[in-house]
Structure formats: C-alpha cells, structure tokens
Motif scaffolding. Sequence first.
Motif, PDB file in Angstrom:
ATOM      1  N   ASP A 113      91.124 -25.189  68.811  1.00  0.00           N
ATOM      2  CA  ASP A 113      90.215 -26.324  69.021  1.00  0.00           C
ATOM      3  C   ASP A 113      90.034 -27.051  67.693  1.00  0.00           C
ATOM      4  O   ASP A 113      89.407 -26.532  66.772  1.00  0.00           O
ATOM      5  CB  ASP A 113      88.876 -25.820  69.554  1.00  0.00           C
ATOM      6  N   ARG A 114      90.585 -28.251  67.570  1.00  0.00           N
ATOM      7  CA  ARG A 114      90.525 -29.009  66.318  1.00  0.00           C
ATOM      8  C   ARG A 114      89.092 -29.225  65.844  1.00  0.00           C
ATOM      9  O   ARG A 114      88.855 -29.383  64.654  1.00  0.00           O
ATOM     10  CB  ARG A 114      91.249 -30.343  66.469  1.00  0.00           C
ATOM     11  N   ALA A 115      88.126 -29.233  66.756  1.00  0.00           N
ATOM     12  CA  ALA A 115      86.726 -29.419  66.371  1.00  0.00           C
ATOM     13  C   ALA A 115      86.232 -28.250  65.517  1.00  0.00           C
ATOM     14  O   ALA A 115      85.271 -28.398  64.758  1.00  0.00           O
ATOM     15  CB  ALA A 115      85.849 -29.583  67.612  1.00  0.00           C
ATOM     16  N   ASN A 116      86.877 -27.102  65.629  1.00  0.00           N
ATOM     17  CA  ASN A 116      86.491 -25.926  64.836  1.00  0.00           C
ATOM     18  C   ASN A 116      87.095 -25.932  63.434  1.00  0.00           C
ATOM     19  O   ASN A 116      86.742 -25.097  62.613  1.00  0.00           O
ATOM     20  CB  ASN A 116      86.898 -24.636  65.553  1.00  0.00           C
ATOM     21  N   LEU A 117      88.017 -26.846  63.158  1.00  0.00           N
ATOM     22  CA  LEU A 117      88.650 -26.930  61.845  1.00  0.00           C
ATOM     23  C   LEU A 117      87.840 -27.893  60.988  1.00  0.00           C
ATOM     24  O   LEU A 117      87.999 -29.110  61.048  1.00  0.00           O
ATOM     25  CB  LEU A 117      90.103 -27.384  61.976  1.00  0.00           C
ATOM     26  N   LEU A 118      86.931 -27.332  60.207  1.00  0.00           N
ATOM     27  CA  LEU A 118      85.985 -28.138  59.443  1.00  0.00           C
ATOM     28  C   LEU A 118      86.613 -28.772  58.211  1.00  0.00           C
ATOM     29  O   LEU A 118      86.179 -29.829  57.763  1.00  0.00           O
ATOM     30  CB  LEU A 118      84.791 -27.277  59.041  1.00  0.00           C
TER      31      LEU A 118
ATOM     32  N   THR B 138      88.647 -13.893  62.745  1.00  0.00           N
ATOM     33  CA  THR B 138      88.983 -12.469  62.756  1.00  0.00           C
ATOM     34  C   THR B 138      88.425 -11.793  64.006  1.00  0.00           C
ATOM     35  O   THR B 138      88.787 -10.663  64.310  1.00  0.00           O
ATOM     36  CB  THR B 138      88.478 -11.727  61.502  1.00  0.00           C
ATOM     37  N   GLN B 139      87.570 -12.497  64.719  1.00  0.00           N
ATOM     38  CA  GLN B 139      87.057 -12.004  65.995  1.00  0.00           C
ATOM     39  C   GLN B 139      87.740 -12.705  67.183  1.00  0.00           C
ATOM     40  O   GLN B 139      87.885 -12.113  68.247  1.00  0.00           O
ATOM     41  CB  GLN B 139      85.544 -12.213  66.082  1.00  0.00           C
ATOM     42  N   SER B 140      88.142 -13.980  66.971  1.00  0.00           N
ATOM     43  CA  SER B 140      88.751 -14.750  68.049  1.00  0.00           C
ATOM     44  C   SER B 140      89.694 -15.799  67.459  1.00  0.00           C
ATOM     45  O   SER B 140      89.241 -16.834  66.964  1.00  0.00           O
ATOM     46  CB  SER B 140      87.665 -15.439  68.886  1.00  0.00           C
ATOM     47  N   VAL B 141      91.002 -15.536  67.502  1.00  0.00           N
ATOM     48  CA  VAL B 141      91.975 -16.500  66.974  1.00  0.00           C
ATOM     49  C   VAL B 141      92.031 -17.771  67.819  1.00  0.00           C
ATOM     50  O   VAL B 141      92.513 -18.797  67.356  1.00  0.00           O
ATOM     51  CB  VAL B 141      93.389 -15.889  66.829  1.00  0.00           C
ATOM     52  N   GLU B 142      91.503 -17.711  69.041  1.00  0.00           N
ATOM     53  CA  GLU B 142      91.486 -18.882  69.905  1.00  0.00           C
ATOM     54  C   GLU B 142      90.684 -20.026  69.291  1.00  0.00           C
ATOM     55  O   GLU B 142      90.916 -21.192  69.608  1.00  0.00           O
ATOM     56  CB  GLU B 142      90.928 -18.534  71.294  1.00  0.00           C
ATOM     57  N   LEU B 143      89.750 -19.716  68.394  1.00  0.00           N
ATOM     58  CA  LEU B 143      88.970 -20.751  67.708  1.00  0.00           C
ATOM     59  C   LEU B 143      89.875 -21.768  67.025  1.00  0.00           C
ATOM     60  O   LEU B 143      89.541 -22.944  66.923  1.00  0.00           O
ATOM     61  CB  LEU B 143      88.077 -20.126  66.632  1.00  0.00           C
ATOM     62  N   LEU B 144      91.027 -21.328  66.542  1.00  0.00           N
ATOM     63  CA  LEU B 144      91.934 -22.189  65.796  1.00  0.00           C
ATOM     64  C   LEU B 144      92.623 -23.227  66.676  1.00  0.00           C
ATOM     65  O   LEU B 144      93.187 -24.190  66.166  1.00  0.00           O
ATOM     66  CB  LEU B 144      92.975 -21.337  65.067  1.00  0.00           C
TER      67      LEU B 144
ATOM     68  N   LEU C  80      92.226 -23.348  55.586  1.00  0.00           N
ATOM     69  CA  LEU C  80      91.417 -23.871  56.679  1.00  0.00           C
ATOM     70  C   LEU C  80      89.995 -23.358  56.526  1.00  0.00           C
ATOM     71  O   LEU C  80      89.795 -22.172  56.260  1.00  0.00           O
ATOM     72  CB  LEU C  80      91.926 -23.384  58.040  1.00  0.00           C
ATOM     73  N   LEU C  81      89.031 -24.254  56.689  1.00  0.00           N
ATOM     74  CA  LEU C  81      87.634 -23.857  56.805  1.00  0.00           C
ATOM     75  C   LEU C  81      87.310 -23.954  58.283  1.00  0.00           C
ATOM     76  O   LEU C  81      87.426 -25.038  58.884  1.00  0.00           O
ATOM     77  CB  LEU C  81      86.733 -24.777  55.986  1.00  0.00           C
ATOM     78  N   VAL C  82      86.975 -22.828  58.886  1.00  0.00           N
ATOM     79  CA  VAL C  82      86.866 -22.742  60.339  1.00  0.00           C
ATOM     80  C   VAL C  82      85.419 -22.492  60.752  1.00  0.00           C
ATOM     81  O   VAL C  82      84.724 -21.661  60.159  1.00  0.00           O
ATOM     82  CB  VAL C  82      87.750 -21.580  60.868  1.00  0.00           C
ATOM     83  N   LYS C  83      84.997 -23.205  61.789  1.00  0.00           N
ATOM     84  CA  LYS C  83      83.691 -22.951  62.403  1.00  0.00           C
ATOM     85  C   LYS C  83      83.868 -21.742  63.312  1.00  0.00           C
ATOM     86  O   LYS C  83      84.630 -21.784  64.279  1.00  0.00           O
ATOM     87  CB  LYS C  83      83.243 -24.165  63.211  1.00  0.00           C
ATOM     88  N   GLY C  84      83.211 -20.657  62.981  1.00  0.00           N
ATOM     89  CA  GLY C  84      83.359 -19.426  63.737  1.00  0.00           C
ATOM     90  C   GLY C  84      84.141 -18.404  62.947  1.00  0.00           C
ATOM     91  O   GLY C  84      84.471 -18.620  61.777  1.00  0.00           O
ATOM     92  N   ASP C  85      84.430 -17.298  63.560  1.00  0.00           N
ATOM     93  CA  ASP C  85      85.094 -16.189  62.892  1.00  0.00           C
ATOM     94  C   ASP C  85      86.440 -15.902  63.560  1.00  0.00           C
ATOM     95  O   ASP C  85      86.491 -15.212  64.581  1.00  0.00           O
ATOM     96  CB  ASP C  85      84.199 -14.952  62.936  1.00  0.00           C
TER      97      ASP C  85
END
Length: 94
Positions: free
Chosen positions: A73-78, A65-71, A58-63
């Motif tokens: 939101d499908r918009a964060n999955l680049l 390792t600081q916030s797994v909640e980013l995963l 996965l290429l993720v918008k954001g980090d």
Amino acid sequence: MDSRQSEWAQCRDLELFVRHFGYTPTEALVAATKLGGEIMGMAGELGQIKVGYLADLLLVKGDPTQSVELLQDRANLLAIMKDGKFHKAPGTAR
C-alpha cells in the motif's frame, strides 16, 4: 512493466515468501535486502544500513516485520530514499 508495477511485484513477492514458503516477515525482508546484496556480489555496498553503503531506504507506516503486506500500500510508504536522495521526502504527498 513500469517501475511502479515492478515495485509492487517485489512487495508481492515478499508476501508470497511468507505465505507459501514459510518465511517469517523478518526473514523475507532480510532475504530481499541483506541476502540480495550478497547474492549480487555487492555485500559491501548494499543490503544493510551502514556507513559507505548505498542508501535505499523506506520509512514505513506500521511494522513490516509483523506484516510485509504493509509494503503493498503506497500510502504506508512515508518516505522513499534512493541512492541517498529522497524520491519521496517525509511529509510529502504523491
């Protein structure tokens, strides 16, 4: 449960490990990837980014390792790569 619901549930599980079991975001990610491969008896095939390993990335918008909640939101999955092939290539909208 369809594959989208399953993916969301897996991402939600990471948040639960952080929130309720005291894992750091990095520990939760390692448990879901590297340790997951080991538990399934596939330590030499998946769970790490190495030559010869299955390429699920996965290429993720954001980090995460600081916030797994980013995963969650499908918009964060680049970009999404499954078995070495792009399911969602970088720069494509779904």
